[in-house]
Design a protein around this motif. Structure first.
Motif, PDB file in Angstrom:
ATOM      1  N   ASP A   2      81.082  18.839 128.242  1.00  0.00           N
ATOM      2  CA  ASP A   2      79.900  18.550 129.053  1.00  0.00           C
ATOM      3  C   ASP A   2      78.926  17.628 128.317  1.00  0.00           C
ATOM      4  OD1 ASP A   2      79.271  20.381 127.120  1.00  0.00           O
ATOM      5  OD2 ASP A   2      77.997  21.623 128.420  1.00  0.00           O
ATOM      6  N   ALA A   3      79.469  16.771 127.425  1.00  0.00           N
ATOM      7  CA  ALA A   3      78.613  15.904 126.606  1.00  0.00           C
ATOM      8  C   ALA A   3      77.724  15.000 127.459  1.00  0.00           C
ATOM      9  CB  ALA A   3      79.474  15.051 125.668  1.00  0.00           C
ATOM     10  N   ALA A   4      78.188  14.607 128.629  1.00  0.00           N
ATOM     11  CA  ALA A   4      77.398  13.736 129.495  1.00  0.00           C
ATOM     12  C   ALA A   4      76.117  14.405 129.974  1.00  0.00           C
ATOM     13  CB  ALA A   4      78.239  13.288 130.695  1.00  0.00           C
ATOM     14  N   GLU A   5      76.053  15.717 129.837  1.00  0.00           N
ATOM     15  CA  GLU A   5      74.883  16.459 130.285  1.00  0.00           C
ATOM     16  C   GLU A   5      73.979  16.873 129.116  1.00  0.00           C
ATOM     17  OE1 GLU A   5      76.419  19.761 132.452  1.00  0.00           O
ATOM     18  OE2 GLU A   5      77.795  18.507 133.632  1.00  0.00           O
ATOM     19  N   LYS A   6      74.261  16.334 127.913  1.00  0.00           N
ATOM     20  CA  LYS A   6      73.484  16.722 126.740  1.00  0.00           C
ATOM     21  C   LYS A   6      72.970  15.499 125.984  1.00  0.00           C
ATOM     22  CE  LYS A   6      75.989  21.066 126.018  1.00  0.00           C
ATOM     23  NZ  LYS A   6      74.865  21.981 126.278  1.00  0.00           N
ATOM     24  N   THR A   7      72.022  15.756 125.098  1.00  0.00           N
ATOM     25  CA  THR A   7      71.417  14.706 124.271  1.00  0.00           C
ATOM     26  C   THR A   7      71.430  15.151 122.802  1.00  0.00           C
ATOM     27  OG1 THR A   7      69.961  13.950 126.053  1.00  0.00           O
ATOM     28  CG2 THR A   7      69.297  13.409 123.797  1.00  0.00           C
ATOM     29  N   LEU A   8      71.759  14.237 121.922  1.00  0.00           N
ATOM     30  CA  LEU A   8      71.677  14.515 120.487  1.00  0.00           C
ATOM     31  C   LEU A   8      70.427  13.849 119.925  1.00  0.00           C
ATOM     32  CD1 LEU A   8      75.361  13.818 119.301  1.00  0.00           C
ATOM     33  CD2 LEU A   8      74.327  16.032 119.863  1.00  0.00           C
ATOM     34  N   VAL A   9      69.666  14.596 119.141  1.00  0.00           N
ATOM     35  CA  VAL A   9      68.542  14.019 118.406  1.00  0.00           C
ATOM     36  C   VAL A   9      69.001  13.855 116.960  1.00  0.00           C
ATOM     37  CG1 VAL A   9      66.163  14.302 117.647  1.00  0.00           C
ATOM     38  CG2 VAL A   9      66.854  15.077 119.933  1.00  0.00           C
ATOM     39  N   LEU A  10      68.989  12.610 116.486  1.00  0.00           N
ATOM     40  CA  LEU A  10      69.522  12.281 115.170  1.00  0.00           C
ATOM     41  C   LEU A  10      68.435  11.706 114.271  1.00  0.00           C
ATOM     42  CD1 LEU A  10      72.747  10.373 116.339  1.00  0.00           C
ATOM     43  CD2 LEU A  10      72.574  12.808 115.761  1.00  0.00           C
ATOM     44  N   LYS A  11      68.489  12.051 113.001  1.00  0.00           N
ATOM     45  CA  LYS A  11      67.617  11.431 112.005  1.00  0.00           C
ATOM     46  C   LYS A  11      68.463  10.493 111.163  1.00  0.00           C
ATOM     47  CE  LYS A  11      64.099  12.405 108.498  1.00  0.00           C
ATOM     48  NZ  LYS A  11      63.353  13.476 107.775  1.00  0.00           N
ATOM     49  N   ILE A  12      68.089   9.223 111.156  1.00  0.00           N
ATOM     50  CA  ILE A  12      68.824   8.186 110.431  1.00  0.00           C
ATOM     51  C   ILE A  12      67.967   7.765 109.252  1.00  0.00           C
ATOM     52  CG2 ILE A  12      69.792   5.862 110.607  1.00  0.00           C
ATOM     53  CD1 ILE A  12      69.971   6.526 113.722  1.00  0.00           C
ATOM     54  N   GLN A  13      68.387   8.113 108.053  1.00  0.00           N
ATOM     55  CA  GLN A  13      67.542   7.900 106.874  1.00  0.00           C
ATOM     56  C   GLN A  13      68.254   7.051 105.831  1.00  0.00           C
ATOM     57  OE1 GLN A  13      65.318  11.237 105.508  1.00  0.00           O
ATOM     58  NE2 GLN A  13      65.005  10.450 103.449  1.00  0.00           N
ATOM     59  N   MET A  14      67.537   6.048 105.317  1.00  0.00           N
ATOM     60  CA  MET A  14      68.081   5.174 104.290  1.00  0.00           C
ATOM     61  C   MET A  14      68.221   5.933 102.979  1.00  0.00           C
ATOM     62  SD  MET A  14      66.604   1.526 102.850  1.00  0.00           S
ATOM     63  CE  MET A  14      66.493   0.772 104.470  1.00  0.00           C
ATOM     64  N   LYS A  15      69.408   5.896 102.401  1.00  0.00           N
ATOM     65  CA  LYS A  15      69.651   6.562 101.126  1.00  0.00           C
ATOM     66  C   LYS A  15      69.111   5.703  99.979  1.00  0.00           C
ATOM     67  CE  LYS A  15      72.483   9.635 100.783  1.00  0.00           C
ATOM     68  NZ  LYS A  15      72.458  11.116 100.724  1.00  0.00           N
ATOM     69  N   TYR A  23      82.447  15.030 115.541  1.00  0.00           N
ATOM     70  CA  TYR A  23      81.944  15.311 114.191  1.00  0.00           C
ATOM     71  C   TYR A  23      80.454  15.674 114.161  1.00  0.00           C
ATOM     72  CZ  TYR A  23      86.348  13.211 112.766  1.00  0.00           C
ATOM     73  OH  TYR A  23      87.688  12.936 112.604  1.00  0.00           O
ATOM     74  N   LEU A  24      79.704  15.254 115.174  1.00  0.00           N
ATOM     75  CA  LEU A  24      78.270  15.531 115.227  1.00  0.00           C
ATOM     76  C   LEU A  24      77.981  16.314 116.502  1.00  0.00           C
ATOM     77  CD1 LEU A  24      76.948  11.983 114.168  1.00  0.00           C
ATOM     78  CD2 LEU A  24      77.145  14.015 112.717  1.00  0.00           C
ATOM     79  N   ALA A  25      78.077  17.623 116.397  1.00  0.00           N
ATOM     80  CA  ALA A  25      77.971  18.456 117.601  1.00  0.00           C
ATOM     81  C   ALA A  25      76.965  19.586 117.473  1.00  0.00           C
ATOM     82  CB  ALA A  25      79.346  19.034 117.947  1.00  0.00           C
ATOM     83  N   GLN A  26      76.543  19.890 116.255  1.00  0.00           N
ATOM     84  CA  GLN A  26      75.624  21.009 116.054  1.00  0.00           C
ATOM     85  C   GLN A  26      74.505  20.599 115.103  1.00  0.00           C
ATOM     86  OE1 GLN A  26      77.641  24.573 114.792  1.00  0.00           O
ATOM     87  NE2 GLN A  26      79.262  24.388 116.335  1.00  0.00           N
ATOM     88  N   LYS A  27      73.384  21.283 115.216  1.00  0.00           N
ATOM     89  CA  LYS A  27      72.264  21.039 114.316  1.00  0.00           C
ATOM     90  C   LYS A  27      72.724  21.168 112.865  1.00  0.00           C
ATOM     91  CE  LYS A  27      67.603  22.628 113.108  1.00  0.00           C
ATOM     92  NZ  LYS A  27      66.509  23.583 113.425  1.00  0.00           N
TER      93      LYS A  27
END
Length: 348
Positions: free
Chosen positions: A143-156, A236-240
Motif C-alpha cells: 500500500d506504498a501509494a497510500e503512504k508518505t516517507l519523511v526522510l532526513k538527508i544529511q551531508m556527512k 530498504y527504507l520502510a520503517q522509522k
C-alpha cells in the motif's frame, strides 16, 4: 635466527588476537566424516596465500582452517597492521570463514568450470566486501501509494553547523526518483556517478543505474546489486530509523545519510522539502565536503571569522573566478531557496 624470530612473533600475534577476540577455531568433519565447507575454503585460501607468503609449517593440533587464518594474519602483519588492530582483523577473518561456510558458496562452485586464476576471493560475493554493514530487506509495501516517507538527508563530514534537508516523498517512489530528490534539495547538478549503499562504498548493497556497454556514451556503474529505477524505496527504507548512504561523484566524494524520520499513513502528491539546515547548497566540482565546510564560512551569517580570514579562504578559490566579486556572486546563487526547490520537486 631472524626468520625463526619473525615466525614466532607472527604466531604469538595471532594467538593474542585469537585470545582477545574470544573466538574458537575449528576445522571439523561432519557426521558422515566428510570434510566441512570451511575446510574446503581453507584449501583455496592456503593455495592462494602460498603464492604470496612462505608456506606455513605443519603444527600439531592446528587445522587447515587455522593455518589459513594464520597466513592471513601474517599478511596483515606484513601490511603494517598494529597489535591494537589484530583483534578486529582476526574477527573479520573469522567472520569471512563463517559466512562462506554457512552460504555453501564453495560447494556451489565446486562442480563448475572456472579459470585457473578465479580464486576464492573472487567468489566471496557482496556480503564480505569492504566496509560490510548488515542491512534489512523488506517486502515492498503493498500500500506504498497510500503512504508518505519523511526522510532526513544529511551531508556527512560537515558539522558546526550540519547541513541537512528534511523532505517528504511518496512511499511508492523508487531509488532513481529519490536520487532526483537529493540532487534538487542539495543543489547538485546530476553530472557524476552515484549510488546508494548501507555504508559509503560498501558494495554489499549497491543501488544504482548499471552501465549500458552497448552505448558508447553509457553512464552508469559497472555492477549493482539493485537497479535504482526498478527498486522501490520500501525495500530498504520502510520503517522509522532505517538508513542508507547516498554517494555522489566518486572523486569529490559527497556522501549523504538518508534516514527515515517517520512513515505517514497518507499519500503526498509530490516530494516537498519541509525543513533545512545550512543555507549554502553543495557545490559541484568544488572539492567535496571539506571545501564546502571551508568556503561556507565566507557567506555564513553565523561565521565567527574576521574579514581578513574570509579573504584568505576566498583566495584559495579565485582560480576559478575573475575576482572575489564573481566568487561571491556564484556563492550567493548557490544559497538554498525553499520555494524554488519545492517548485522543482513538484516536477519529478
Amino acid at each position: 635466527m631472524a626468520k625463526k624470530k619473525d615466525a614466532r612473533n607472527i604466531t604469538e600475534a595471532f594467538k593474542d588476537a585469537r585470545k582477545i577476540s574470544g573466538k574458537q577455531l575449528s576445522g571439523s568433519k561432519d557426521s558422515e566424516g566428510k570434510i566441512s565447507e570451511t575446510e574446503l575454503i581453507a584449501d583455496d585460501v592456503l593455495g592462494f596465500m602460498s603464492e604470496i607468503l612462505p608456506p606455513m609449517p605443519d603444527i600439531p593440533g592446528v587445522s587447515r582452517e587455522d593455518k589459513a587464518k594464520m597466513l592471513l594474519t601474517t599478511l596483515l602483519v606484513k601490511l603494517g597492521v598494529t597489535p591494537e588492530e589484530y583483534s578486529e582483523s582476526y574477527g573479520m577473518v573469522n567472520q569471512l570463514f563463517g559466512v562462506l561456510g554457512k552460504t555453501g558458496s564453495r560447494a556451489n562452485h565446486r562442480d563448475m568450470d572456472f579459470d585457473d586464476d578465479f580464486s576464492t576471493f573472487d567468489r566471496l560475493g557482496p556480503g564480505m566486501r569492504r566496509n560490510y554493514v548488515p542491512f534489512t530487506t523488506y517486502e515492498p509495501m503493498p500500500d506504498a501509494a497510500e503512504k508518505t516517507l519523511v526522510l532526513k538527508i544529511q551531508m556527512k563530514g560537515v558539522t558546526k553547523p550540519p547541513m541537512w534537508r528534511e523532505v517528504e516523498v511518496p512511499a511508492d517512489y523508487n531509488f532513481a526518483e529519490l536520487h532526483d530528490v537529493i540532487q534538487i534539495v542539495t543543489g547538485l547538478e546530476n553530472s557524476h556517478l552515484w549510488q546508494f549503499n548501507k555504508s559509503a562504498y560498501d558494495d554489499s548493497l549497491q543501488i544504482g543505474i548499471p552501465m549500458d556497454h552497448d552505448d558508447p556514451y553509457g553512464f552508469g556503474l559497472e555492477s549493482v546489486t539493485d537497479v535504482a529505477d526498478e527498486t522501490p524505496l520500501t525495500k530498504y527504507l520502510a520503517q522509522k530509523g532505517d538508513e542508507l548512504e547516498y554517494v555522489y561523484d566518486f572523486g569529490d566524494d559527497w556522501v549523504f545519510s538518508v534516514k527515515v524520520q517517520k512513515v505517514i499513513d497518507s499519500a503526498c502528491e509530490s516530494p516537498k522539502c519541509l525543513k533545512w539546515k545550512s543555507d549554502l547548497n553543495a557545490l559541484e566540482d568544488f572539492g567535496g565536503p571539506y571545501s564546502y565546510e571551508e568556503i561556507r564560512e565566507i557567506v555564513s551569517e553565523d561565521s565567527v571569522l574576521t574579514k581578513k580570514e574570509k579573504d584568505s579562504i576566498a583566495k584559495n578559490y579565485l582560480g576559478w573566478f575573475e575576482n572575489k566579486k564573481e566568487l561571491m556572486q556564484f556563492l550567493n546563487e548557490k544559497r538554498f531557496d525553499i520555494d524554488a526547490v519545492n517548485e522543482e520537486l513538484s516536477g519529478i
